[in-house]
Design a protein around this motif. Sequence first.
Motif, PDB file in Angstrom:
ATOM      1  N   THR A 137     -10.591 -11.900 -33.764  1.00 15.36           N
ATOM      2  CA  THR A 137     -10.901 -12.671 -32.740  1.00 15.36           C
ATOM      3  C   THR A 137     -11.056 -12.009 -31.506  1.00 15.36           C
ATOM      4  OG1 THR A 137      -8.941 -13.594 -31.946  1.00 15.36           O
ATOM      5  CG2 THR A 137      -9.955 -14.649 -33.891  1.00 15.36           C
ATOM      6  N   TRP A 138     -11.568 -12.460 -30.468  1.00 19.34           N
ATOM      7  CA  TRP A 138     -11.419 -11.685 -29.212  1.00 19.34           C
ATOM      8  C   TRP A 138      -9.930 -11.817 -28.534  1.00 19.34           C
ATOM      9  CZ3 TRP A 138     -10.129 -14.663 -24.984  1.00 19.34           C
ATOM     10  CH2 TRP A 138     -10.738 -15.897 -25.054  1.00 19.34           C
ATOM     11  N   TYR A 139      -9.041 -12.732 -29.165  1.00 25.20           N
ATOM     12  CA  TYR A 139      -7.922 -12.785 -28.328  1.00 25.20           C
ATOM     13  C   TYR A 139      -7.109 -11.581 -28.461  1.00 25.20           C
ATOM     14  CZ  TYR A 139      -8.976 -17.644 -29.500  1.00 25.20           C
ATOM     15  OH  TYR A 139      -9.616 -18.991 -29.472  1.00 25.20           O
ATOM     16  N   MET A 149      -1.461 -30.816 -34.395  1.00 24.77           N
ATOM     17  CA  MET A 149      -1.440 -29.169 -34.438  1.00 24.77           C
ATOM     18  C   MET A 149      -2.433 -28.531 -35.304  1.00 24.77           C
ATOM     19  SD  MET A 149       0.268 -26.854 -32.728  1.00 24.77           S
ATOM     20  CE  MET A 149       0.394 -24.985 -32.871  1.00 24.77           C
ATOM     21  N   LEU A 150      -2.606 -29.101 -36.314  1.00 27.42           N
ATOM     22  CA  LEU A 150      -3.791 -28.387 -37.200  1.00 27.42           C
ATOM     23  C   LEU A 150      -5.077 -28.505 -36.610  1.00 27.42           C
ATOM     24  CD1 LEU A 150      -2.788 -30.165 -40.695  1.00 27.42           C
ATOM     25  CD2 LEU A 150      -2.227 -27.954 -39.735  1.00 27.42           C
ATOM     26  N   LEU A 151      -5.198 -29.549 -35.725  1.00 27.89           N
ATOM     27  CA  LEU A 151      -6.761 -29.665 -35.199  1.00 27.89           C
ATOM     28  C   LEU A 151      -6.708 -28.652 -34.109  1.00 27.89           C
ATOM     29  CD1 LEU A 151      -7.184 -33.749 -34.837  1.00 27.89           C
ATOM     30  CD2 LEU A 151      -8.373 -32.083 -36.387  1.00 27.89           C
ATOM     31  N   LEU A 152      -5.584 -28.327 -33.497  1.00 27.36           N
ATOM     32  CA  LEU A 152      -5.769 -27.302 -32.265  1.00 27.36           C
ATOM     33  C   LEU A 152      -5.641 -25.940 -32.921  1.00 27.36           C
ATOM     34  CD1 LEU A 152      -2.644 -28.876 -30.186  1.00 27.36           C
ATOM     35  CD2 LEU A 152      -4.908 -28.453 -29.613  1.00 27.36           C
ATOM     36  N   ILE A 153      -4.941 -25.678 -34.036  1.00 30.60           N
ATOM     37  CA  ILE A 153      -5.359 -24.395 -34.558  1.00 30.60           C
ATOM     38  C   ILE A 153      -6.829 -24.100 -35.082  1.00 30.60           C
ATOM     39  CG2 ILE A 153      -4.740 -22.993 -36.690  1.00 30.60           C
ATOM     40  CD1 ILE A 153      -1.920 -24.021 -36.516  1.00 30.60           C
ATOM     41  N   VAL A 154      -7.588 -25.261 -35.579  1.00 29.43           N
ATOM     42  CA  VAL A 154      -8.996 -25.071 -35.882  1.00 29.43           C
ATOM     43  C   VAL A 154      -9.732 -24.648 -34.641  1.00 29.43           C
ATOM     44  CG1 VAL A 154     -11.028 -26.412 -36.847  1.00 29.43           C
ATOM     45  CG2 VAL A 154      -8.855 -26.294 -37.942  1.00 29.43           C
ATOM     46  N   ALA A 155      -9.463 -25.501 -33.577  1.00 27.59           N
ATOM     47  CA  ALA A 155     -10.240 -25.120 -32.533  1.00 27.59           C
ATOM     48  C   ALA A 155      -9.816 -23.993 -31.977  1.00 27.59           C
ATOM     49  CB  ALA A 155      -9.764 -26.274 -31.004  1.00 27.59           C
ATOM     50  N   LEU A 156      -8.626 -23.293 -31.781  1.00 22.05           N
ATOM     51  CA  LEU A 156      -8.066 -21.914 -31.561  1.00 22.05           C
ATOM     52  C   LEU A 156      -9.067 -20.967 -32.243  1.00 22.05           C
ATOM     53  CD1 LEU A 156      -6.128 -20.256 -29.809  1.00 22.05           C
ATOM     54  CD2 LEU A 156      -4.718 -20.216 -32.059  1.00 22.05           C
ATOM     55  N   LEU A 157      -9.072 -21.385 -33.659  1.00 23.42           N
ATOM     56  CA  LEU A 157     -10.079 -20.376 -34.560  1.00 23.42           C
ATOM     57  C   LEU A 157     -11.751 -20.447 -34.163  1.00 23.42           C
ATOM     58  CD1 LEU A 157      -8.399 -21.106 -37.969  1.00 23.42           C
ATOM     59  CD2 LEU A 157      -8.315 -19.042 -36.810  1.00 23.42           C
ATOM     60  N   ARG A 158     -11.910 -21.510 -33.737  1.00 23.79           N
ATOM     61  CA  ARG A 158     -13.296 -21.583 -33.354  1.00 23.79           C
ATOM     62  C   ARG A 158     -13.566 -21.035 -32.294  1.00 23.79           C
ATOM     63  NH1 ARG A 158     -16.695 -25.558 -36.546  1.00 23.79           N
ATOM     64  NH2 ARG A 158     -15.412 -25.691 -38.537  1.00 23.79           N
ATOM     65  N   LEU A 159     -12.989 -21.196 -31.131  1.00 24.64           N
ATOM     66  CA  LEU A 159     -13.089 -20.648 -29.792  1.00 24.64           C
ATOM     67  C   LEU A 159     -12.903 -19.066 -29.742  1.00 24.64           C
ATOM     68  CD1 LEU A 159     -13.866 -20.835 -26.806  1.00 24.64           C
ATOM     69  CD2 LEU A 159     -11.132 -20.958 -26.557  1.00 24.64           C
ATOM     70  N   GLY A 160     -12.125 -18.399 -30.856  1.00 19.11           N
ATOM     71  CA  GLY A 160     -11.893 -17.149 -30.849  1.00 19.11           C
ATOM     72  C   GLY A 160     -13.001 -16.329 -31.765  1.00 19.11           C
ATOM     73  N   ASN A 161     -13.881 -16.879 -32.363  1.00 18.99           N
ATOM     74  CA  ASN A 161     -15.060 -16.535 -33.097  1.00 18.99           C
ATOM     75  C   ASN A 161     -15.965 -15.613 -32.577  1.00 18.99           C
ATOM     76  OD1 ASN A 161     -16.086 -15.872 -35.747  1.00 18.99           O
ATOM     77  ND2 ASN A 161     -17.519 -17.751 -35.596  1.00 18.99           N
ATOM     78  N   TYR A 162     -15.621 -14.650 -31.668  1.00 18.25           N
ATOM     79  CA  TYR A 162     -16.716 -13.923 -30.774  1.00 18.25           C
ATOM     80  C   TYR A 162     -16.200 -12.635 -30.669  1.00 18.25           C
ATOM     81  CZ  TYR A 162     -18.743 -18.680 -30.209  1.00 18.25           C
ATOM     82  OH  TYR A 162     -19.211 -19.539 -30.481  1.00 18.25           O
ATOM     83  N   ARG A 163     -17.164 -11.591 -30.345  1.00 17.39           N
ATOM     84  CA  ARG A 163     -16.828 -10.398 -30.093  1.00 17.39           C
ATOM     85  C   ARG A 163     -17.114 -10.043 -28.625  1.00 17.39           C
ATOM     86  NH1 ARG A 163     -14.554 -11.265 -33.886  1.00 17.39           N
ATOM     87  NH2 ARG A 163     -14.374 -10.199 -35.689  1.00 17.39           N
ATOM     88  N   PHE A 164     -16.188  -9.243 -27.803  1.00 21.27           N
ATOM     89  CA  PHE A 164     -16.621  -8.538 -26.462  1.00 21.27           C
ATOM     90  C   PHE A 164     -16.504  -7.292 -26.840  1.00 21.27           C
ATOM     91  CE2 PHE A 164     -14.283 -12.543 -24.784  1.00 21.27           C
ATOM     92  CZ  PHE A 164     -15.382 -13.273 -24.909  1.00 21.27           C
ATOM     93  N   GLU A 165     -17.656  -6.576 -26.898  1.00 20.66           N
ATOM     94  CA  GLU A 165     -17.834  -5.122 -27.249  1.00 20.66           C
ATOM     95  C   GLU A 165     -17.092  -4.266 -26.559  1.00 20.66           C
ATOM     96  OE1 GLU A 165     -18.781  -4.086 -30.278  1.00 20.66           O
ATOM     97  OE2 GLU A 165     -19.556  -6.113 -30.773  1.00 20.66           O
ATOM     98  N   LYS A 166     -17.152  -4.601 -25.132  1.00 22.03           N
ATOM     99  CA  LYS A 166     -16.559  -3.614 -24.072  1.00 22.03           C
ATOM    100  C   LYS A 166     -15.180  -3.456 -24.395  1.00 22.03           C
ATOM    101  CE  LYS A 166     -20.361  -3.694 -20.744  1.00 22.03           C
ATOM    102  NZ  LYS A 166     -20.909  -4.231 -19.298  1.00 22.03           N
ATOM    103  N   LYS A 167     -14.566  -4.582 -24.645  1.00 25.17           N
ATOM    104  CA  LYS A 167     -13.174  -4.992 -24.543  1.00 25.17           C
ATOM    105  C   LYS A 167     -12.611  -4.261 -25.745  1.00 25.17           C
ATOM    106  CE  LYS A 167     -12.678  -7.581 -20.799  1.00 25.17           C
ATOM    107  NZ  LYS A 167     -11.972  -6.941 -19.689  1.00 25.17           N
ATOM    108  N   LEU A 168     -13.302  -4.636 -26.932  1.00 21.39           N
ATOM    109  CA  LEU A 168     -13.144  -4.341 -28.223  1.00 21.39           C
ATOM    110  C   LEU A 168     -13.256  -2.866 -28.757  1.00 21.39           C
ATOM    111  CD1 LEU A 168     -13.479  -7.581 -30.033  1.00 21.39           C
ATOM    112  CD2 LEU A 168     -11.355  -6.792 -28.951  1.00 21.39           C
ATOM    113  N   ASP A 169     -13.667  -1.788 -27.897  1.00 25.09           N
ATOM    114  CA  ASP A 169     -14.216  -0.588 -28.052  1.00 25.09           C
ATOM    115  C   ASP A 169     -13.049   0.305 -28.264  1.00 25.09           C
ATOM    116  OD1 ASP A 169     -15.835   1.327 -28.691  1.00 25.09           O
ATOM    117  OD2 ASP A 169     -16.222   1.798 -26.402  1.00 25.09           O
ATOM    118  N   LYS A 170     -12.801   0.550 -29.625  1.00 27.58           N
ATOM    119  CA  LYS A 170     -11.640   1.175 -30.029  1.00 27.58           C
ATOM    120  C   LYS A 170     -11.898   2.888 -30.635  1.00 27.58           C
ATOM    121  CE  LYS A 170      -8.991  -2.766 -31.008  1.00 27.58           C
ATOM    122  NZ  LYS A 170      -8.173  -3.487 -32.006  1.00 27.58           N
TER     123      LYS A 170
END
Length: 588
Positions: free
Chosen positions: A427-429, A567-588
Amino acid sequence: MQFTDLESYYTYLEEDENFSILDFNTTKYLKILGDSSSEVELKKLCSYEQFFCDFSIKKGEHIPQYQMGDYKYPTLEMFDDNFEYIKKRAKETVNPKYKSRYNHILWISPQKHYTYAKQAIESYMNFLENSNFAANDNLLNNSFRTYFENLFLLSQSINYKSAETIDYFITLLSGSKISEFCKYAIMKFIGENIKKSDAVLFEKFLDYAKIQVEIAEDRLLESFLKLLIILSQKLKKSPAIFHEKLGDWHISQLKKEDKQGFLAHHFYLNALEEYRKANIKVKVEQTSVLLEQAKKKINLKRIPFEIKDDKILEKLNQYWKITSDNIKRIVTEKSSKDIYEYLTVENFLPKPNSEEEEPKSALLDLVTTMTFDINRNVNKNKSGMINPYQLHINNFTLRQISCVFLEGIKEEKITFKSLIGYLENYTWYGADFTYVDNNNEKQGFDWIELLIPSLQVFFNQIEADLKTSTNHNQGYILAIDSLVLKFEGLLREFSRAIEAQTIEFKADGTEERISFDKLLDNEKITDLIPANDIAFFKYLFTSEGMNLRNNIAHCFYKTENYSSATMLLLIVALLRLGNYRFEKKLDK
């Protein structure tokens, strides 16, 4: 009443002196006449007249008698002869009750012409002037109101006999032809729908309403006070005194008898709103105290229901068996990464609510519904109707999510370590959002570090609960409080990363953070995040649903409000918001 042919039906219409809007018996006997005949033309004309009799025009618009999905009855399309028959009837009919309706149908049809509107106006006026009914008959007063509103809107739309229409109503104010409530309702309607503001007319209405306020009782008093507020605003006069009197009226309803619970809350809340508008600070403070005391006596018990239909129960059981078997197979065969991705993309969330899909019942027009938040405050943004979205979350979504976590924890594939590893690597986190400023100091956030405490506490507690078959609400307080507040921070970080607006400038030049709701409504957000996920986030964090952000930030939640389910609903929300990539940030 029985029609032997169309001529007997036409005679019935000409002799009809009934003042009500619809007569369902007429339609029934027309159908009998059409069904009993073998003549194709007669059947067709009987059908047209059935459509005509069932055609209802209110406030200048056609209101279908029946509507289910896309199906409506009757509609203009049912007159499939280019309205030739209706044109013929509009010319031949003498009874103003029906002449007005034939012509009004033509006016709102594709055949629309000025002549039809004029004929309808003259017929409406003739019919109303010569009408005669008991002033205390509420149904017939309501019919009078409907006819007059059609007349008024037509006369305004083509500017024909508009002054005469208003003058006619003014003569009714000094008589007893119609009820006082009907007079109030028509004055309100004219004030809200007149094309050109008329100060002289509004002053007449204002003077009349003031007199009625001195002599009216109960609901009629309330209605005229509301009218005085509207008229004062239109005349650019202060309505404060009427707001105060309306507030006093609400308080007076409490003194008539010992009203408690919902009723007391309803009247105190309305009184408080009126005193605020009147800026009567003493009464605002007094009523606020009484309102808080009344909340303690509101009983918000849950009312359970059970399904007794064996066929429905069987289908539900089959559905849950197939679903749980599928989830067990996925958890057994797949890796931790696959399971988290399943929670991220699987379509177990309900579709967003829409006003068109919200169930409505005519019965609810007869009652007042109130929706309360966790603090027993009335939520004015909610209709009080059954919320299908919430029902789906509670009965389907949460059950599926719980099954995934339960099986995943048993298989040791859903763990604190595996979840943190997934968030960090997929995730982008896990991107580095920190930077070194001009003072060589580290700024920004390491989101994984900030998420760890909440998730660690959660897994410790849920694993303990599973081992002991218990549910310690207190053990989830820290986890939920932390993750709810972190989610808003993550949403703002996401917004900044995609260059969506997070700050707005007020008129006085100061800056203000854009609200959580507005963040989710930004086009750049809605273009990226699926509508189902947006609706889910709103349900969790805003007043459209659980309102977790507000309830946590203001300490409205009690211990019993916390649970592993939240808490289970919150974790699912956390997973769904994190389902993206920011290429400039994650360039390794």
